[in-house]
Design a protein around this motif. Structure first.
Motif, PDB file in Angstrom:
ATOM      1  N   VAL A   1       0.835  -1.201   0.000  1.00 26.37           N
ATOM      2  CA  VAL A   1       0.000   0.000   0.000  1.00 26.37           C
ATOM      3  C   VAL A   1       0.874   1.257   0.000  1.00 26.37           C
ATOM      4  CG1 VAL A   1      -1.679   1.333   1.344  1.00 26.37           C
ATOM      5  CG2 VAL A   1      -1.994  -1.130   1.043  1.00 26.37           C
ATOM      6  N   ALA A   2       1.966   1.253   0.762  1.00 23.33           N
ATOM      7  CA  ALA A   2       2.864   2.408   0.789  1.00 23.33           C
ATOM      8  C   ALA A   2       3.418   2.695  -0.606  1.00 23.33           C
ATOM      9  CB  ALA A   2       4.010   2.157   1.763  1.00 23.33           C
ATOM     10  N   LEU A   3       3.803   1.668  -1.332  1.00 23.10           N
ATOM     11  CA  LEU A   3       4.300   1.868  -2.691  1.00 23.10           C
ATOM     12  C   LEU A   3       3.209   2.387  -3.611  1.00 23.10           C
ATOM     13  CD1 LEU A   3       6.486  -1.346  -3.154  1.00 23.10           C
ATOM     14  CD2 LEU A   3       7.296   0.998  -2.818  1.00 23.10           C
ATOM     15  N   ARG A   4       1.997   1.843  -3.455  1.00 26.27           N
ATOM     16  CA  ARG A   4       0.900   2.290  -4.309  1.00 26.27           C
ATOM     17  C   ARG A   4       0.544   3.747  -4.037  1.00 26.27           C
ATOM     18  NH1 ARG A   4      -0.713   1.413  -9.236  1.00 26.27           N
ATOM     19  NH2 ARG A   4      -0.892   3.673  -9.281  1.00 26.27           N
ATOM     20  N   VAL A   5       0.532   4.152  -2.782  1.00 22.65           N
ATOM     21  CA  VAL A   5       0.256   5.547  -2.429  1.00 22.65           C
ATOM     22  C   VAL A   5       1.334   6.461  -3.011  1.00 22.65           C
ATOM     23  CG1 VAL A   5       0.202   7.166  -0.478  1.00 22.65           C
ATOM     24  CG2 VAL A   5      -1.140   5.057  -0.393  1.00 22.65           C
ATOM     25  N   HIS A   6       2.585   6.037  -2.914  1.00 28.35           N
ATOM     26  CA  HIS A   6       3.674   6.817  -3.511  1.00 28.35           C
ATOM     27  C   HIS A   6       3.477   6.950  -5.017  1.00 28.35           C
ATOM     28  CE1 HIS A   6       7.775   8.290  -4.169  1.00 28.35           C
ATOM     29  NE2 HIS A   6       7.808   7.456  -5.195  1.00 28.35           N
ATOM     30  N   LEU A   7       3.144   5.850  -5.677  1.00 27.61           N
ATOM     31  CA  LEU A   7       2.935   5.883  -7.118  1.00 27.61           C
ATOM     32  C   LEU A   7       1.744   6.752  -7.495  1.00 27.61           C
ATOM     33  CD1 LEU A   7       3.650   2.140  -7.854  1.00 27.61           C
ATOM     34  CD2 LEU A   7       4.810   4.045  -8.983  1.00 27.61           C
ATOM     35  N   ASN A   8       0.688   6.722  -6.704  1.00 29.20           N
ATOM     36  CA  ASN A   8      -0.470   7.573  -6.985  1.00 29.20           C
ATOM     37  C   ASN A   8      -0.037   9.030  -7.075  1.00 29.20           C
ATOM     38  OD1 ASN A   8      -2.172   5.352  -6.940  1.00 29.20           O
ATOM     39  ND2 ASN A   8      -2.842   5.695  -4.836  1.00 29.20           N
ATOM     40  N   ASP A   9       0.756   9.466  -6.104  1.00 31.17           N
ATOM     41  CA  ASP A   9       1.219  10.858  -6.082  1.00 31.17           C
ATOM     42  C   ASP A   9       2.123  11.162  -7.272  1.00 31.17           C
ATOM     43  OD1 ASP A   9      -0.173  11.297  -3.739  1.00 31.17           O
ATOM     44  OD2 ASP A   9       1.572  11.024  -2.437  1.00 31.17           O
ATOM     45  N   VAL A  10       3.111  10.296  -7.494  1.00 31.01           N
ATOM     46  CA  VAL A  10       4.109  10.556  -8.535  1.00 31.01           C
ATOM     47  C   VAL A  10       3.483  10.514  -9.922  1.00 31.01           C
ATOM     48  CG1 VAL A  10       6.172   9.601  -9.637  1.00 31.01           C
ATOM     49  CG2 VAL A  10       6.044   9.748  -7.155  1.00 31.01           C
ATOM     50  N   LEU A  11       2.672   9.515 -10.196  1.00 31.45           N
ATOM     51  CA  LEU A  11       2.093   9.360 -11.523  1.00 31.45           C
ATOM     52  C   LEU A  11       1.041  10.424 -11.806  1.00 31.45           C
ATOM     53  CD1 LEU A  11       1.775   5.462 -11.630  1.00 31.45           C
ATOM     54  CD2 LEU A  11       3.362   6.862 -12.945  1.00 31.45           C
ATOM     55  N   ALA A  12       0.207  10.722 -10.821  1.00 32.16           N
ATOM     56  CA  ALA A  12      -0.827  11.742 -11.030  1.00 32.16           C
ATOM     57  C   ALA A  12      -0.207  13.108 -11.280  1.00 32.16           C
ATOM     58  CB  ALA A  12      -1.770  11.787  -9.828  1.00 32.16           C
ATOM     59  N   ALA A  13       0.872  13.406 -10.569  1.00 34.19           N
ATOM     60  CA  ALA A  13       1.515  14.717 -10.727  1.00 34.19           C
ATOM     61  C   ALA A  13       2.135  14.882 -12.114  1.00 34.19           C
ATOM     62  CB  ALA A  13       2.584  14.900  -9.651  1.00 34.19           C
ATOM     63  N   ALA A  14       2.547  13.782 -12.729  1.00 32.75           N
ATOM     64  CA  ALA A  14       3.227  13.859 -14.024  1.00 32.75           C
ATOM     65  C   ALA A  14       2.311  13.576 -15.207  1.00 32.75           C
ATOM     66  CB  ALA A  14       4.393  12.871 -14.046  1.00 32.75           C
ATOM     67  N   ALA A  15       1.029  13.279 -14.964  1.00 34.10           N
ATOM     68  CA  ALA A  15       0.118  12.885 -16.033  1.00 34.10           C
ATOM     69  C   ALA A  15      -0.080  14.012 -17.044  1.00 34.10           C
ATOM     70  CB  ALA A  15      -1.222  12.467 -15.449  1.00 34.10           C
ATOM     71  N   VAL A  16      -0.232  13.618 -18.300  1.00 36.29           N
ATOM     72  CA  VAL A  16      -0.495  14.570 -19.375  1.00 36.29           C
ATOM     73  C   VAL A  16      -1.728  14.094 -20.135  1.00 36.29           C
ATOM     74  CG1 VAL A  16       0.386  15.605 -21.496  1.00 36.29           C
ATOM     75  CG2 VAL A  16       1.959  15.115 -19.600  1.00 36.29           C
ATOM     76  N   ASP A  17      -2.777  14.910 -20.109  1.00 35.47           N
ATOM     77  CA  ASP A  17      -4.023  14.565 -20.801  1.00 35.47           C
ATOM     78  C   ASP A  17      -4.538  13.182 -20.413  1.00 35.47           C
ATOM     79  OD1 ASP A  17      -3.959  17.018 -22.175  1.00 35.47           O
ATOM     80  OD2 ASP A  17      -2.740  16.175 -23.782  1.00 35.47           O
ATOM     81  N   GLY A  18      -4.415  12.860 -19.122  1.00 34.67           N
ATOM     82  CA  GLY A  18      -4.950  11.601 -18.624  1.00 34.67           C
ATOM     83  C   GLY A  18      -4.108  10.385 -18.914  1.00 34.67           C
ATOM     84  N   GLN A  19      -2.905  10.570 -19.454  1.00 33.52           N
ATOM     85  CA  GLN A  19      -2.016   9.459 -19.765  1.00 33.52           C
ATOM     86  C   GLN A  19      -0.715   9.623 -18.983  1.00 33.52           C
ATOM     87  OE1 GLN A  19      -2.852   6.708 -21.835  1.00 33.52           O
ATOM     88  NE2 GLN A  19      -4.838   7.680 -21.503  1.00 33.52           N
ATOM     89  N   PRO A  20       0.058   8.539 -18.803  1.00 27.64           N
ATOM     90  CA  PRO A  20       1.306   8.652 -18.049  1.00 27.64           C
ATOM     91  C   PRO A  20       2.231   9.705 -18.652  1.00 27.64           C
ATOM     92  CG  PRO A  20       0.751   6.347 -18.446  1.00 27.64           C
ATOM     93  CD  PRO A  20      -0.199   7.165 -19.261  1.00 27.64           C
ATOM     94  N   GLY A  21       2.773  10.557 -17.805  1.00 23.46           N
ATOM     95  CA  GLY A  21       3.662  11.595 -18.294  1.00 23.46           C
ATOM     96  C   GLY A  21       5.084  11.123 -18.490  1.00 23.46           C
TER      97      GLY A  21
END
Length: 315
Positions: free
Chosen positions: A180-200
């Motif tokens: 869960v800790a890794l998933r929470v970290h990924l949620n933050d990192v991936l959402a912050a870098a997203a471009v038009d709803g896709q991985p940044g």
């Protein structure tokens, strides 16, 4: 094919630099470094996520065996035995995060076997950026809690059957909290870098997750469920795909435990990488079956886990 990106994850089984006075151990260590470096080089890997590195010096020894231009980044948080994760790459490598604490947004109140409360991953994870062309690659490597049980005071045996049951529960709770800790970290990192709803940025999470593809602790790392890679949706920005589901059926394992193949070493990737996947394989030809006892493993050269290798086309 020459410009393809090749990513490997490998639990190299207790890679500790031996005492200088132990000639036999030094010979085994040298043979093991040669074996590891030879296999890594033979695959043409660009980046290798490693688990069970015994110290930064062991990681440096393997980097040196690979030669220039390989670089290494090592976890700052080993477990009680001194083992940790590391990343080696033959491209410029930058440390982005050492993931150690259990976040408040995750499961921060999980009990431990001694009656306290867990505050951090047993073995810290590492996030790096690999400068391999284009936007590069974001890679996280982790080594989650094993199914080996411990009991109060570090005992490896239970005094009662109730204690055995609690020990199994504590191990599962720790592995879940770490996932869960890794998933929470990924949620933050991936959402912050997203471009038009896709991985940044192309992103991979890999390592020894100590559970199979369908275990809850593995599945939750994938993020939003039911993602059809051929149909973009609002979950794509943070979703990961477990590439192990595309391993050749006869080689869909990374360890043999008591004669039974288990896939516990995983590569999970964002949609952009899933669409660029050329092949994935688990190089199981050299591994042998292991049992619960580790005493017979002290002088081995070939690790008990097979490396898992994924090849992607360049963007």
């Amino acid at each position: 094919m020459a410009n393809d990106l090749i990513v490997m994850t490998w639990n190299v089984e207790n890679l500790f630099r031996p005492d200088n006075t132990d000639t036999s151990a030094a010979e085994t260590y040298a043979a093991k470094l040669a074996y590891l470096a030879g296999l890594i080089s033979g695959t043409g890997a660009d980046v290798v996520a490693l688990q069970e590195i015994g110290s930064p010096t062991a990681a440096e020894d393997l980097r040196a065996a690979l030669g220039e231009p390989w670089q290494a980044i090592v976890s700052s948080h080993p477990d009680s035995r001194g083992i940790r994760v590391a990343v080696l790459a033959r491209h410029a490598l930058t440390e982005e995060a050492q993931i150690v604490a259990l976040p408040q947004a995750g499961l921060p109140a999980v009990p431990d076997v001694d009656g306290g409360t867990l505050t951090h991953l047993g073995r810290g994870a590492v996030q790096v950026h690999v400068d391999c062309g284009g936007p590069g690659l974001r890679l996280l490597t982790a080594h989650l809690k094993s199914k080996l049980l411990t009991y109060p005071g570090g005992r490896r045996y239970p005094r009662t059957e109730d204690e055995r049951a609690r020990g199994a529960g504590y191990a599962l709770l720790r592995r879940t909290a770490e996932a869960v800790a890794l998933r929470v970290h990924l949620n933050d990192v991936l959402a912050a870098a997203a471009v038009d709803g896709q991985p940044g940025m192309p992103t991979i999470l890999c390592g020894d997750l100590n559970d199979g593809p369908d275990a809850v602790t593995t599945v939750l790392l994938e993020g939003p469920a039911d993602g059809d890679v051929d149909r973009p949706d609002k979950g794509d920005a943070v979703r990961l795909y477990n590439l192990g589901r595309r391993l050749p059926p006869a080689r869909a394992y990374s360890r043999i435990y008591q004669g039974r193949g288990e896939l516990i070493d995983h590569i999970l990737a964002t949609r952009d990488l899933q669409l660029r996947l050329v092949s994935i394989d688990s190089l199981v030809d050299d591994i042998t079956s292991i049992g619960a006892s580790t005493r017979s493993r002290e002088a081995v050269v070939v690790p008990d886990h097979a490396p898992v290798v994924a090849r992607f086309t360049s963007p």
